[in-house]
Design a protein around this motif. Structure first.
Motif, PDB file in Angstrom:
ATOM      1  N   TRP A  36       0.843  -1.197   0.000  1.00 17.09           N
ATOM      2  CA  TRP A  36       0.000   0.000   0.000  1.00 17.09           C
ATOM      3  C   TRP A  36       0.879   1.247   0.000  1.00 17.09           C
ATOM      4  O   TRP A  36       1.876   1.322   0.725  1.00 17.09           O
ATOM      5  N   PHE A  37       0.468   2.188  -0.811  1.00 12.14           N
ATOM      6  CA  PHE A  37       1.045   3.522  -0.828  1.00 12.14           C
ATOM      7  C   PHE A  37      -0.097   4.500  -0.619  1.00 12.14           C
ATOM      8  O   PHE A  37      -1.264   4.150  -0.724  1.00 12.14           O
ATOM      9  N   ARG A  38       0.244   5.742  -0.340  1.00 10.26           N
ATOM     10  CA  ARG A  38      -0.789   6.763  -0.229  1.00 10.26           C
ATOM     11  C   ARG A  38      -0.277   8.072  -0.800  1.00 10.26           C
ATOM     12  O   ARG A  38       0.936   8.309  -0.866  1.00 10.26           O
ATOM     13  N   GLN A  39      -1.224   8.898  -1.212  1.00 14.59           N
ATOM     14  CA  GLN A  39      -0.868  10.197  -1.757  1.00 14.59           C
ATOM     15  C   GLN A  39      -1.874  11.228  -1.287  1.00 14.59           C
ATOM     16  O   GLN A  39      -3.072  11.119  -1.569  1.00 14.59           O
ATOM     17  N   ALA A  40      -1.374  12.203  -0.552  1.00 22.04           N
ATOM     18  CA  ALA A  40      -2.202  13.307  -0.091  1.00 22.04           C
ATOM     19  C   ALA A  40      -2.120  14.443  -1.109  1.00 22.04           C
ATOM     20  O   ALA A  40      -1.147  14.527  -1.869  1.00 22.04           O
ATOM     21  N   PRO A  41      -3.104  15.337  -1.123  1.00 22.94           N
ATOM     22  CA  PRO A  41      -3.080  16.452  -2.089  1.00 22.94           C
ATOM     23  C   PRO A  41      -1.796  17.262  -1.971  1.00 22.94           C
ATOM     24  O   PRO A  41      -1.388  17.650  -0.873  1.00 22.94           O
ATOM     25  N   GLY A  42      -1.154  17.495  -3.099  1.00 26.47           N
ATOM     26  CA  GLY A  42       0.055  18.307  -3.125  1.00 26.47           C
ATOM     27  C   GLY A  42       1.306  17.599  -2.655  1.00 26.47           C
ATOM     28  O   GLY A  42       2.364  18.218  -2.565  1.00 26.47           O
ATOM     29  N   LYS A  43       1.186  16.301  -2.363  1.00 26.27           N
ATOM     30  CA  LYS A  43       2.343  15.557  -1.872  1.00 26.27           C
ATOM     31  C   LYS A  43       2.663  14.400  -2.797  1.00 26.27           C
ATOM     32  O   LYS A  43       1.830  13.961  -3.585  1.00 26.27           O
ATOM     33  N   VAL A  76      -4.991  -8.500  -0.530  1.00 31.25           N
ATOM     34  CA  VAL A  76      -4.181  -7.923   0.534  1.00 31.25           C
ATOM     35  C   VAL A  76      -5.043  -6.910   1.291  1.00 31.25           C
ATOM     36  O   VAL A  76      -5.896  -6.247   0.698  1.00 31.25           O
ATOM     37  N   TYR A  77      -4.829  -6.844   2.587  1.00 32.30           N
ATOM     38  CA  TYR A  77      -5.619  -5.974   3.456  1.00 32.30           C
ATOM     39  C   TYR A  77      -4.699  -5.000   4.182  1.00 32.30           C
ATOM     40  O   TYR A  77      -3.523  -5.282   4.424  1.00 32.30           O
ATOM     41  N   LEU A  78      -5.264  -3.871   4.542  1.00 29.51           N
ATOM     42  CA  LEU A  78      -4.568  -2.937   5.410  1.00 29.51           C
ATOM     43  C   LEU A  78      -5.529  -2.512   6.500  1.00 29.51           C
ATOM     44  O   LEU A  78      -6.495  -1.785   6.236  1.00 29.51           O
ATOM     45  N   GLN A  79      -5.285  -2.999   7.699  1.00 28.62           N
ATOM     46  CA  GLN A  79      -6.080  -2.604   8.858  1.00 28.62           C
ATOM     47  C   GLN A  79      -5.446  -1.366   9.462  1.00 28.62           C
ATOM     48  O   GLN A  79      -4.271  -1.402   9.846  1.00 28.62           O
ATOM     49  N   MET A  80      -6.198  -0.283   9.514  1.00 29.93           N
ATOM     50  CA  MET A  80      -5.675   0.971  10.046  1.00 29.93           C
ATOM     51  C   MET A  80      -6.466   1.356  11.291  1.00 29.93           C
ATOM     52  O   MET A  80      -7.691   1.476  11.238  1.00 29.93           O
ATOM     53  N   ASN A  81      -5.763   1.542  12.388  1.00 32.59           N
ATOM     54  CA  ASN A  81      -6.372   1.922  13.654  1.00 32.59           C
ATOM     55  C   ASN A  81      -5.860   3.287  14.094  1.00 32.59           C
ATOM     56  O   ASN A  81      -4.854   3.774  13.591  1.00 32.59           O
ATOM     57  N   SER A  82      -6.574   3.870  15.041  1.00 28.12           N
ATOM     58  CA  SER A  82      -6.160   5.170  15.603  1.00 28.12           C
ATOM     59  C   SER A  82      -5.845   6.161  14.491  1.00 28.12           C
ATOM     60  O   SER A  82      -4.796   6.818  14.496  1.00 28.12           O
ATOM     61  N   LEU A  83      -6.755   6.275  13.555  1.00 29.34           N
ATOM     62  CA  LEU A  83      -6.524   7.143  12.404  1.00 29.34           C
ATOM     63  C   LEU A  83      -6.415   8.606  12.821  1.00 29.34           C
ATOM     64  O   LEU A  83      -7.073   9.057  13.769  1.00 29.34           O
ATOM     65  N   LYS A  84      -5.567   9.318  12.098  1.00 26.98           N
ATOM     66  CA  LYS A  84      -5.311  10.729  12.366  1.00 26.98           C
ATOM     67  C   LYS A  84      -5.688  11.547  11.127  1.00 26.98           C
ATOM     68  O   LYS A  84      -5.661  11.026  10.009  1.00 26.98           O
ATOM     69  N   PRO A  85      -5.984  12.824  11.302  1.00 30.38           N
ATOM     70  CA  PRO A  85      -6.280  13.660  10.125  1.00 30.38           C
ATOM     71  C   PRO A  85      -5.170  13.628   9.085  1.00 30.38           C
ATOM     72  O   PRO A  85      -5.447  13.688   7.878  1.00 30.38           O
ATOM     73  N   GLU A  86      -3.931  13.508   9.525  1.00 30.91           N
ATOM     74  CA  GLU A  86      -2.809  13.469   8.574  1.00 30.91           C
ATOM     75  C   GLU A  86      -2.737  12.163   7.788  1.00 30.91           C
ATOM     76  O   GLU A  86      -1.924  12.028   6.876  1.00 30.91           O
ATOM     77  N   ASP A  87      -3.579  11.199   8.120  1.00 31.49           N
ATOM     78  CA  ASP A  87      -3.681   9.975   7.325  1.00 31.49           C
ATOM     79  C   ASP A  87      -4.580  10.167   6.108  1.00 31.49           C
ATOM     80  O   ASP A  87      -4.700   9.266   5.275  1.00 31.49           O
ATOM     81  N   THR A  88      -5.212  11.312   6.012  1.00 32.26           N
ATOM     82  CA  THR A  88      -6.080  11.593   4.868  1.00 32.26           C
ATOM     83  C   THR A  88      -5.293  11.558   3.573  1.00 32.26           C
ATOM     84  O   THR A  88      -4.291  12.268   3.422  1.00 32.26           O
ATOM     85  N   ALA A  89      -5.730  10.715   2.650  1.00 34.25           N
ATOM     86  CA  ALA A  89      -5.011  10.529   1.384  1.00 34.25           C
ATOM     87  C   ALA A  89      -5.794   9.548   0.527  1.00 34.25           C
ATOM     88  O   ALA A  89      -6.731   8.889   1.002  1.00 34.25           O
ATOM     89  N   VAL A  90      -5.384   9.437  -0.716  1.00 36.15           N
ATOM     90  CA  VAL A  90      -5.830   8.336  -1.555  1.00 36.15           C
ATOM     91  C   VAL A  90      -4.853   7.188  -1.328  1.00 36.15           C
ATOM     92  O   VAL A  90      -3.639   7.378  -1.428  1.00 36.15           O
ATOM     93  N   TYR A  91      -5.391   6.040  -1.013  1.00 33.82           N
ATOM     94  CA  TYR A  91      -4.570   4.865  -0.734  1.00 33.82           C
ATOM     95  C   TYR A  91      -4.590   3.946  -1.947  1.00 33.82           C
ATOM     96  O   TYR A  91      -5.667   3.584  -2.452  1.00 33.82           O
ATOM     97  N   TYR A  92      -3.392   3.579  -2.399  1.00 34.84           N
ATOM     98  CA  TYR A  92      -3.234   2.761  -3.584  1.00 34.84           C
ATOM     99  C   TYR A  92      -2.650   1.395  -3.234  1.00 34.84           C
ATOM    100  O   TYR A  92      -1.697   1.300  -2.442  1.00 34.84           O
TER     101      TYR A  92
END
Length: 121
Positions: A36-43, A76-92
């Motif tokens: 898994w990768f992620r991309q936030a706006p402008g990053k 494949v799975y990605l279990q994400m806990n204790s999510l934070k605002p900075e985790d906001t992104a498109v996950y690929y």
């Protein structure tokens, strides 16, 4: 032709959990890296986690995320806990056979379209 299809994203509040799924079709990927990768706006797109014989995580998700795979389901799975605002992104979802440097996006052969994860504060 390999296709990766992600699901499980959504809008959640800080502290909530989400489980992302990625189903592969077109060939068996049991011998491939799946991650898994992620991309936030402008990053730039950044590495999150990968699984093959072992699992590896980016420092910013260690202790909060777990990657797992079901080779029988080519998933494949990605279990994400204790999510934070900075985790906001498109996950690929990404898959590759000869990845080498697993944190490098250009080493992967196949990509999904992405699923949006938005974490509100």
């Amino acid at each position: 032709q390999v296709q990766l299809v992600e699901s499980g994203g959504g809008l959640v509040q800080a502290g909530d959990s989400l489980r992302l799924s990625c189903v592969a079709s077109g060939r068996t990927l049991s011998d491939s890296y799946m991650g898994w990768f992620r991309q936030a706006p402008g990053k730039e797109r950044e590495f999150v986690a990968v699984a093959r014989w072992g699992t590896y995580y980016a420092d910013f998700v260690k202790g909060r995320c777990t990657i797992s795979r079901d080779n029988a389901k080519n998933t494949v799975y990605l279990q994400m806990n204790s999510l934070k605002p900075e985790d906001t992104a498109v996950y690929y979802c990404a898959a590759g056979v000869r990845v080498g440097v697993y944190s490098s996006a250009d080493k992967y052969d196949y990509w999904g379209q992405g699923t949006q994860v938005t974490v509100s504060s």
